[in-house]
Scaffold this motif. Sequence first.
Motif, PDB file in Angstrom:
ATOM      1  N   GLU A 107       0.830  -1.203   0.000  1.00 22.05           N
ATOM      2  CA  GLU A 107       0.000   0.000   0.000  1.00 22.05           C
ATOM      3  C   GLU A 107       0.869   1.259   0.000  1.00 22.05           C
ATOM      4  OE1 GLU A 107      -3.182   0.560  -0.351  1.00 22.05           O
ATOM      5  OE2 GLU A 107      -3.732  -1.564  -0.484  1.00 22.05           O
ATOM      6  N   HIS A 108       1.925   1.232   0.814  1.00 19.29           N
ATOM      7  CA  HIS A 108       2.866   2.353   0.839  1.00 19.29           C
ATOM      8  C   HIS A 108       3.468   2.581  -0.551  1.00 19.29           C
ATOM      9  CE1 HIS A 108       6.289   4.850   2.097  1.00 19.29           C
ATOM     10  NE2 HIS A 108       7.049   4.022   1.397  1.00 19.29           N
ATOM     11  N   ASN A 109       3.888   1.505  -1.205  1.00 25.23           N
ATOM     12  CA  ASN A 109       4.518   1.633  -2.523  1.00 25.23           C
ATOM     13  C   ASN A 109       3.548   2.153  -3.566  1.00 25.23           C
ATOM     14  OD1 ASN A 109       6.939   0.718  -1.502  1.00 25.23           O
ATOM     15  ND2 ASN A 109       6.652  -1.397  -2.187  1.00 25.23           N
ATOM     16  N   TYR A 110       2.298   1.694  -3.499  1.00 29.39           N
ATOM     17  CA  TYR A 110       1.309   2.144  -4.483  1.00 29.39           C
ATOM     18  C   TYR A 110       1.101   3.657  -4.384  1.00 29.39           C
ATOM     19  CZ  TYR A 110      -2.894   2.362  -7.330  1.00 29.39           C
ATOM     20  OH  TYR A 110      -3.782   2.675  -8.317  1.00 29.39           O
ATOM     21  N   HIS A 111       0.908   4.151  -3.182  1.00 32.62           N
ATOM     22  CA  HIS A 111       0.618   5.578  -3.022  1.00 32.62           C
ATOM     23  C   HIS A 111       1.850   6.438  -3.316  1.00 32.62           C
ATOM     24  CE1 HIS A 111      -3.464   5.062  -1.655  1.00 32.62           C
ATOM     25  NE2 HIS A 111      -3.065   4.100  -0.839  1.00 32.62           N
ATOM     26  N   LEU A 112       3.042   5.902  -3.062  1.00 37.71           N
ATOM     27  CA  LEU A 112       4.254   6.623  -3.409  1.00 37.71           C
ATOM     28  C   LEU A 112       4.433   6.665  -4.932  1.00 37.71           C
ATOM     29  CD1 LEU A 112       6.370   7.980  -1.612  1.00 37.71           C
ATOM     30  CD2 LEU A 112       7.780   5.918  -1.827  1.00 37.71           C
ATOM     31  N   ALA A 113       4.137   5.559  -5.602  1.00 38.05           N
ATOM     32  CA  ALA A 113       4.222   5.522  -7.067  1.00 38.05           C
ATOM     33  C   ALA A 113       3.194   6.452  -7.698  1.00 38.05           C
ATOM     34  CB  ALA A 113       4.025   4.090  -7.564  1.00 38.05           C
ATOM     35  N   LEU A 114       2.034   6.572  -7.091  1.00 37.88           N
ATOM     36  CA  LEU A 114       1.024   7.512  -7.573  1.00 37.88           C
ATOM     37  C   LEU A 114       1.579   8.936  -7.590  1.00 37.88           C
ATOM     38  CD1 LEU A 114      -1.903   8.325  -8.320  1.00 37.88           C
ATOM     39  CD2 LEU A 114      -2.407   8.332  -5.866  1.00 37.88           C
TER      40      LEU A 114
END
Length: 422
Positions: free
Chosen positions: A390-397
């Motif tokens: 979840e952390h990676n997804y929102h950072l990639a966003l």
Amino acid sequence: MPGRRIGFVSTRFHGTDGVSLEAAKWAQIFWTNKDESFWFSGKSDRDPAISSVIPEAYFGHPEIAAINEEVFGCVTRSPKITRRIQELADHLKGGIAEFVRHFEIDVLVAQNCLCIPMNIPLGVALTQYIAETNFPTIAHHHDFYWERDRFMVNAVGDYLEQAFPPNLPSIQHVTINTAGQQDLAWRTGCSSILVPNVLNFEEPPETCDLYSSDFRSEIGVAPDDILILQPTRVVPRKGIEHAINLVAQLRDPRCKLVITHESGDEGNEYQHALAEMAEHQGVDLRFVAARVGETRHSDAEGRKIYSLWDTYPHADFITYPSLYEGFGNALLEAFYFKKPVLVNRYSIFRQDIETKGFEVVTMDGYLTKDVTDGVRRVIDDVPYRDAMVEHNYHLALRFFGYTVLRRKLRSLVANLTGDDEL
């Protein structure tokens, strides 16, 4: 304000190679602003109504392949080859001019054809056309010739200096990583805007649908098996031997290592070596390229062929132990599908991705017990894994989403036209 007419130029716009995929993303952003995209190439799967195809623009055309055979790996070329390069360049320049005239193009976007000399006549043709017309052009550079060993010994240094890339006032250069941006400036004096590869993180991926729901069973992986996915081609720079070593060290018979792609045009020796290595180490290794294609369809035997994106939802863990990458689309895809990933800290990852704060299991050229233990924890500890992805997804966003691309394209167009509407 009426939309612009954007003319994309490359050797090919066909299939799922990185250049074709990134060009399609750029076109999608332009399209959402009611700009129109048109395509010039030697091989194309785009709509023929908005495309111009000249076979000699394709790097795989027999005449282009013959030229490359004559001018790389040696230091002299014959007058005949020089004449043929210019004849083909003149032919292609006429095609480009007709493309611009017929589709009333406002801005050209050169996709990787002014940086890596896969087709020297096309690069020369486009450079001469831009120089003669001062045409507003965005040159999107994915790979440079100085990054590839096979181009270092050559008989076309004059063409490389002239057109790969050209230093012309109407060209806005774009690089996809910091190293490329720095090398371009140092070698040519050309400034550039850094535009990373992106995915549409603003729209989360769909979960398994009915078509893809049986992917595991079709490749013989049980529901309680641990599917470790290597979503890359089988070439040495992907470092797949590290993925095999990882699975061996996990010592869990449920682990199945699944590789999605073929060897391509680099031969099958590496794949044979990997198969022998896996057998020797007792690793269940599966090459499933025969069941994964560019699009969903059925093969001659009536079996389902899945798309690459059909495979990600079924993965429990992603391995990405590449030795070198221009950027790392498979890594972005792992973030997009919220999958944990092992990364060998290749240079572009260290410089442009890791610094953003992504949480992945990393290795530095070789596996250690700590790396294996880190992978084991990610697989076994569900709350820890869920928080990580979840952390990676929102950072990639934030850093690699379409919003980033839209902002970058606005700047590029403004530099060329003075118009910042996008």
